[in-house]
Design a protein around this motif. Structure first.
Motif, mmCIF file in Angstrom:
data_model
loop_
_atom_site.group_PDB
_atom_site.id
_atom_site.type_symbol
_atom_site.label_atom_id
_atom_site.label_comp_id
_atom_site.label_asym_id
_atom_site.label_seq_id
_atom_site.Cartn_x
_atom_site.Cartn_y
_atom_site.Cartn_z
ATOM 1 N N PHE A 1 29.826 -46.116 58.505
ATOM 2 C CA PHE A 1 28.554 -45.993 57.795
ATOM 3 C C PHE A 1 27.854 -44.700 58.186
ATOM 4 O O PHE A 1 27.307 -43.992 57.337
ATOM 5 N N TRP A 2 27.856 -44.377 59.479
ATOM 6 C CA TRP A 2 27.234 -43.150 59.958
ATOM 7 C C TRP A 2 27.937 -41.936 59.341
ATOM 8 O O TRP A 2 27.293 -40.963 58.936
ATOM 9 N N SER A 3 29.247 -42.001 59.250
ATOM 10 C CA SER A 3 30.024 -40.923 58.649
ATOM 11 C C SER A 3 29.682 -40.775 57.171
ATOM 12 O O SER A 3 29.568 -39.653 56.669
ATOM 13 N N MET A 4 29.510 -41.894 56.485
ATOM 14 C CA MET A 4 29.147 -41.837 55.077
ATOM 15 C C MET A 4 27.787 -41.175 54.896
ATOM 16 O O MET A 4 27.601 -40.337 54.010
ATOM 17 N N MET A 5 26.832 -41.507 55.748
ATOM 18 C CA MET A 5 25.505 -40.927 55.637
ATOM 19 C C MET A 5 25.512 -39.426 55.950
ATOM 20 O O MET A 5 24.909 -38.628 55.230
ATOM 21 N N SER A 6 26.202 -39.029 57.015
ATOM 22 C CA SER A 6 26.234 -37.605 57.348
ATOM 23 C C SER A 6 27.057 -36.824 56.325
ATOM 24 O O SER A 6 26.713 -35.692 55.983
ATOM 25 N N GLY A 7 28.125 -37.410 55.814
ATOM 26 C CA GLY A 7 28.901 -36.751 54.761
ATOM 27 C C GLY A 7 28.105 -36.603 53.483
ATOM 28 O O GLY A 7 28.176 -35.563 52.814
ATOM 29 N N THR A 8 27.324 -37.610 53.123
ATOM 30 C CA THR A 8 26.470 -37.530 51.938
ATOM 31 C C THR A 8 25.436 -36.430 52.097
ATOM 32 O O THR A 8 25.201 -35.636 51.184
ATOM 33 N N PHE A 9 24.818 -36.352 53.278
ATOM 34 C CA PHE A 9 23.824 -35.302 53.531
ATOM 35 C C PHE A 9 24.471 -33.924 53.447
ATOM 36 O O PHE A 9 23.914 -32.992 52.861
ATOM 37 N N PHE A 10 25.656 -33.774 54.037
ATOM 38 C CA PHE A 10 26.355 -32.497 54.014
ATOM 39 C C PHE A 10 26.711 -32.089 52.592
ATOM 40 O O PHE A 10 26.514 -30.927 52.197
ATOM 41 N N LEU A 11 27.214 -33.020 51.792
ATOM 42 C CA LEU A 11 27.552 -32.716 50.405
ATOM 43 C C LEU A 11 26.309 -32.388 49.580
ATOM 44 O O LEU A 11 26.338 -31.481 48.735
ATOM 45 N N MET A 12 25.209 -33.100 49.826
ATOM 46 C CA MET A 12 23.963 -32.796 49.115
ATOM 47 C C MET A 12 23.456 -31.407 49.477
ATOM 48 O O MET A 12 22.931 -30.683 48.621
ATOM 49 N N THR A 13 23.619 -31.021 50.737
ATOM 50 C CA THR A 13 23.206 -29.684 51.171
ATOM 51 C C THR A 13 24.062 -28.617 50.496
ATOM 52 O O THR A 13 23.541 -27.587 50.051
ATOM 53 N N LEU A 14 25.364 -28.852 50.403
ATOM 54 C CA LEU A 14 26.250 -27.895 49.730
ATOM 55 C C LEU A 14 25.917 -27.798 48.246
ATOM 56 O O LEU A 14 25.939 -26.710 47.672
ATOM 57 N N ARG A 15 25.580 -28.917 47.614
ATOM 58 C CA ARG A 15 25.195 -28.885 46.195
ATOM 59 C C ARG A 15 23.882 -28.152 46.002
ATOM 60 O O ARG A 15 23.730 -27.380 45.046
ATOM 61 N N ALA A 16 22.923 -28.357 46.900
ATOM 62 C CA ALA A 16 21.627 -27.687 46.791
ATOM 63 C C ALA A 16 21.770 -26.177 47.019
ATOM 64 O O ALA A 16 21.024 -25.387 46.433
ATOM 65 N N ALA A 17 22.717 -25.780 47.849
ATOM 66 C CA ALA A 17 22.949 -24.357 48.105
ATOM 67 C C ALA A 17 23.757 -23.701 47.000
ATOM 68 O O ALA A 17 23.923 -22.481 46.991
ATOM 69 N N GLY A 18 24.291 -24.477 46.073
ATOM 70 C CA GLY A 18 25.063 -23.947 44.964
ATOM 71 C C GLY A 18 26.521 -23.728 45.272
ATOM 72 O O GLY A 18 27.240 -23.122 44.500
ATOM 73 N N VAL A 19 26.988 -24.232 46.421
ATOM 74 C CA VAL A 19 28.399 -24.084 46.783
ATOM 75 C C VAL A 19 29.262 -25.041 45.973
ATOM 76 O O VAL A 19 30.362 -24.684 45.554
ATOM 77 N N LEU A 20 28.769 -26.250 45.756
ATOM 78 C CA LEU A 20 29.480 -27.246 44.935
ATOM 79 C C LEU A 20 28.753 -27.426 43.619
ATOM 80 O O LEU A 20 27.535 -27.316 43.539
ATOM 81 N N ALA A 21 29.513 -27.753 42.610
ATOM 82 C CA ALA A 21 28.895 -27.962 41.278
ATOM 83 C C ALA A 21 28.396 -29.379 41.137
ATOM 84 O O ALA A 21 28.767 -30.291 41.750
#
Length: 109
Positions: A89-109
């Protein structure tokens, strides 16, 4: 598999990969394994710097300590399963935050 389930599994995988990379990078630089003992130095700048590191590295540390404790201390299966669920669960939360950060930075579509 639904897109939501795939996204959740991807977040768990990214969270564990990020945690493993952080812990192994720390171990390569510090020549000692990372652990929650980093918070035991009292009020110091390096203690405050350890908090964000441990937030993202915790799933790997939890699983490493759990699997080591299972072999050395013969911990019960119930304890190992509970620790695995917490780390997942902790991994899911930190992975979600990391992916959201990459999307906000424009790295991921």
């Amino acid at each position: 598999m639904t897109p939501e389930a795939f996204n959740t599994l991807f977040s768990i995988g990214i969270g564990f990969a990020l945690a493993g990379a952080l812990v192994n990078g720390y171990q390569a630089l510090a020549q000692r394994p990372a652990g929650f003992g980093l918070l035991q130095d009292g009020v110091a700048p390096k203690t405050f710097a350890a908090v964000p590191f441990l937030v993202f590295a915790a799933p790997f540390i939890i699983m490493r300590n759990t699997l080591r404790g299972m072999r050395v201390e013969s911990r019960r299966v119930e304890f190992v399963m509970m620790a695995t669920l917490i780390a997942g669960f902790w991994s899911m939360m930190s992975g979600t935050f990391f992916l959201m950060t990459l999307r906000a930075a424009g790295v991921l579509a």
